[in-house]
Scaffold this motif. Structure first.
Motif, mmCIF file in Angstrom:
data_model
loop_
_atom_site.group_PDB
_atom_site.id
_atom_site.type_symbol
_atom_site.label_atom_id
_atom_site.label_comp_id
_atom_site.label_asym_id
_atom_site.label_seq_id
_atom_site.Cartn_x
_atom_site.Cartn_y
_atom_site.Cartn_z
ATOM 1 N N PRO A 6 -0.174 -36.198 0.364
ATOM 2 C CA PRO A 6 -0.497 -35.662 1.966
ATOM 3 C C PRO A 6 0.288 -34.746 2.211
ATOM 4 N N PRO A 7 -0.063 -33.830 3.222
ATOM 5 C CA PRO A 7 1.086 -32.841 3.869
ATOM 6 C C PRO A 7 2.207 -33.793 4.579
ATOM 7 N N SER A 8 2.917 -32.873 5.693
ATOM 8 C CA SER A 8 3.837 -33.492 6.377
ATOM 9 C C SER A 8 3.861 -32.864 7.583
ATOM 10 N N GLU A 9 4.044 -33.894 8.747
ATOM 11 C CA GLU A 9 4.051 -33.370 10.272
ATOM 12 C C GLU A 9 5.385 -32.452 10.258
ATOM 13 N N GLY A 10 6.210 -33.000 9.451
ATOM 14 C CA GLY A 10 7.630 -32.250 9.518
ATOM 15 C C GLY A 10 7.659 -30.918 8.915
ATOM 16 N N LYS A 11 7.952 -29.779 9.135
ATOM 17 C CA LYS A 11 8.003 -28.459 8.756
ATOM 18 C C LYS A 11 9.085 -27.630 9.145
ATOM 19 N N THR A 12 9.327 -26.774 8.105
ATOM 20 C CA THR A 12 10.650 -25.725 8.319
ATOM 21 C C THR A 12 9.710 -24.421 8.319
ATOM 22 N N PRO A 13 9.623 -23.671 9.641
ATOM 23 C CA PRO A 13 9.145 -22.549 9.574
ATOM 24 C C PRO A 13 9.555 -21.643 8.906
ATOM 25 N N PRO A 14 8.932 -20.698 8.054
ATOM 26 C CA PRO A 14 9.229 -19.686 7.184
ATOM 27 C C PRO A 14 10.029 -18.656 7.816
ATOM 28 N N ALA A 15 10.982 -18.126 7.130
ATOM 29 C CA ALA A 15 11.641 -16.822 7.802
ATOM 30 C C ALA A 15 11.123 -15.624 8.045
ATOM 31 N N ASP A 16 11.227 -14.907 9.132
ATOM 32 C CA ASP A 16 10.556 -14.007 9.552
ATOM 33 C C ASP A 16 10.752 -12.830 8.393
ATOM 34 N N GLY A 17 9.579 -12.088 8.469
ATOM 35 C CA GLY A 17 9.537 -10.857 7.476
ATOM 36 C C GLY A 17 8.669 -11.372 6.286
ATOM 37 N N GLY A 18 8.302 -12.890 5.919
ATOM 38 C CA GLY A 18 7.574 -13.057 4.856
ATOM 39 C C GLY A 18 6.075 -12.781 4.960
ATOM 40 N N ASP A 19 5.371 -12.642 3.839
ATOM 41 C CA ASP A 19 4.091 -12.205 3.689
ATOM 42 C C ASP A 19 3.213 -13.124 4.405
ATOM 43 N N ALA A 20 2.193 -12.427 5.171
ATOM 44 C CA ALA A 20 1.071 -13.191 6.057
ATOM 45 C C ALA A 20 -0.039 -13.987 5.116
ATOM 46 N N LEU A 21 -0.539 -14.828 5.814
ATOM 47 C CA LEU A 21 -1.538 -15.627 5.016
ATOM 48 C C LEU A 21 -2.472 -14.846 4.448
ATOM 49 N N ASP A 22 -2.950 -15.127 3.160
ATOM 50 C CA ASP A 22 -3.933 -14.599 2.434
ATOM 51 C C ASP A 22 -4.631 -15.656 1.871
ATOM 52 N N LEU A 23 -6.054 -15.784 2.336
ATOM 53 C CA LEU A 23 -6.653 -17.032 2.228
ATOM 54 C C LEU A 23 -7.126 -16.805 0.529
ATOM 55 N N SER A 24 -7.314 -15.488 0.180
ATOM 56 C CA SER A 24 -7.898 -15.548 -1.237
ATOM 57 C C SER A 24 -6.550 -15.873 -2.333
ATOM 58 N N ALA A 25 -5.660 -15.908 -1.773
ATOM 59 C CA ALA A 25 -4.228 -16.385 -2.929
ATOM 60 C C ALA A 25 -4.078 -17.794 -2.837
ATOM 61 N N LEU A 26 -4.989 -18.470 -2.096
ATOM 62 C CA LEU A 26 -4.772 -20.132 -2.226
ATOM 63 C C LEU A 26 -5.373 -20.740 -3.500
ATOM 64 N N THR A 27 -4.988 -21.781 -3.926
ATOM 65 C CA THR A 27 -5.466 -22.653 -4.823
ATOM 66 C C THR A 27 -7.156 -22.778 -4.455
ATOM 67 N N LEU A 28 -8.210 -22.533 -5.283
ATOM 68 C CA LEU A 28 -9.402 -23.089 -5.093
ATOM 69 C C LEU A 28 -9.953 -21.641 -3.917
ATOM 70 N N PRO A 29 -9.798 -20.412 -4.265
ATOM 71 C CA PRO A 29 -10.164 -19.521 -3.461
ATOM 72 C C PRO A 29 -11.482 -19.415 -3.005
ATOM 73 N N GLU A 30 -12.558 -20.095 -3.577
ATOM 74 C CA GLU A 30 -13.879 -20.047 -3.086
ATOM 75 C C GLU A 30 -14.107 -21.131 -1.650
ATOM 76 N N LEU A 31 -12.951 -21.618 -1.340
ATOM 77 C CA LEU A 31 -12.956 -22.208 -0.051
ATOM 78 C C LEU A 31 -12.640 -21.246 1.094
ATOM 79 N N ALA A 32 -12.295 -20.040 0.661
ATOM 80 C CA ALA A 32 -11.882 -19.213 1.886
ATOM 81 C C ALA A 32 -12.992 -19.076 3.046
ATOM 82 N N GLU A 33 -13.954 -19.374 2.739
ATOM 83 C CA GLU A 33 -14.977 -19.323 4.004
ATOM 84 C C GLU A 33 -14.809 -20.463 5.010
ATOM 85 N N PRO A 34 -14.774 -21.826 4.323
ATOM 86 C CA PRO A 34 -14.538 -22.879 5.294
ATOM 87 C C PRO A 34 -13.038 -23.029 5.727
#
Length: 257
Positions: A6-34
């Motif tokens: 499962p995920p976690s409700e607790g999260k550590t926000p990434p440091a500023d300056g990191g790359d923005a979200l790229d849906l095509s870079a995620l596992t199963l990129p065919e899920l980009a539309e949903p």
């Protein structure tokens, strides 16, 4: 073998300056539309006056809801570093050696209300969204996320899982896709005192994270239910119950108080 977390409700926000979200870079990129559909609906819902009610959160995390409105520009971090709850603390991903890290990249899938599922190191931003939420504030959108992702994940995950063993460490809320019962091993954790067994959520999360770390670090990779049980037996008393009908195999990790 695959390990479902499962995920976690607790999260550590990434440091500023990191790359923005790229849906095509995620596992199963065919899920980009949903994924985009849920992302857009979350940004919209988070800007509403009734966002707290829609997203079913407490007042103390409304700062995270406000941050949802900037998800497209927010910095990202590997999923295993973003999540900082009990399970992930017990897994202790930062101490994995090269072989264990490679195994995690191949075997671990993390289920998510926002993304459906991600890989162990997929780069994602901090966000607040649970699988039990319904996102259709204006009458449009994905609706109840558990139903939406059950449909969207069916074919991609069927193909990815194939006939592999799945070690399922998820809570029921995130079990939006299940492999066949005969190839699934559900991990349970109980505390036994005077012959009576009780589930304590905190300890169950810790046990599942610890077991995941043990499987990733094992000298010989687990390939069967017996292998998983043998590895677990070094830390707990274990019981394995076979699959029956639509109920998968069960691995009980027993801590005796």
């Amino acid at each position: 073998m695959l390990i479902h977390l499962p995920p976690s409700e607790g999260k550590t926000p990434p440091a500023d300056g990191g790359d923005a979200l790229d849906l095509s870079a995620l596992t199963l990129p065919e899920l980009a539309e949903p994924r985009r559909e849920v992302l857009d609906a979350l940004v919209s819902a988070s800007s509403r006056e009734d966002a707290q009610k829609v997203l079913r959160v407490g007042a103390n995390v409304m700062g995270e809801v406000t941050a949802n409105m900037r998800l497209l520009e927010a910095p990202t971090a590997p999923a295993h570093r973003l999540y900082t709850g009990v399970l992930y603390d017990a897994l202790d991903a930062d101490t994995l050696d090269e072989a264990a890290r490679a195994r995690a990249e191949e075997q671990v899938l993390i289920f998510s209300g926002l993304f459906g599922v991600t890989g162990f190191s997929d780069p994602i931003p901090a966000h607040r969204l649970s699988m039990g939420v319904t996102l259709a504030p204006d009458g449009h959108g994905p609706g109840r996320l558990s139903t939406f992702w059950k449909q969207a994940l069916a074919d991609p995950l069927d193909a990815l899982v194939g006939d592999q063993l799945v070690v399922d460490c998820r809570s029921s809320a995130y079990a939006v896709h299940r492999a066949a019962p005969e190839q699934t091993l559900m991990v349970n954790s109980v505390t036994e005192r005077d012959g009576e067994r009780k589930v304590v959520t905190h300890f169950a999360k810790h046990a599942r994270g610890t077991l995941t770390g043990m499987l990733l670090r094992a000298e010989r990779p687990a390939e069967s239910i017996d292998d998983v049980a043998e590895i677990a037996a070094s830390a707990w008393a274990v019981e394995v119950r076979p699959a029956t009908g639509r109920t998968p195999h069960q691995l009980d990790l027993i801590s005796r108080a």
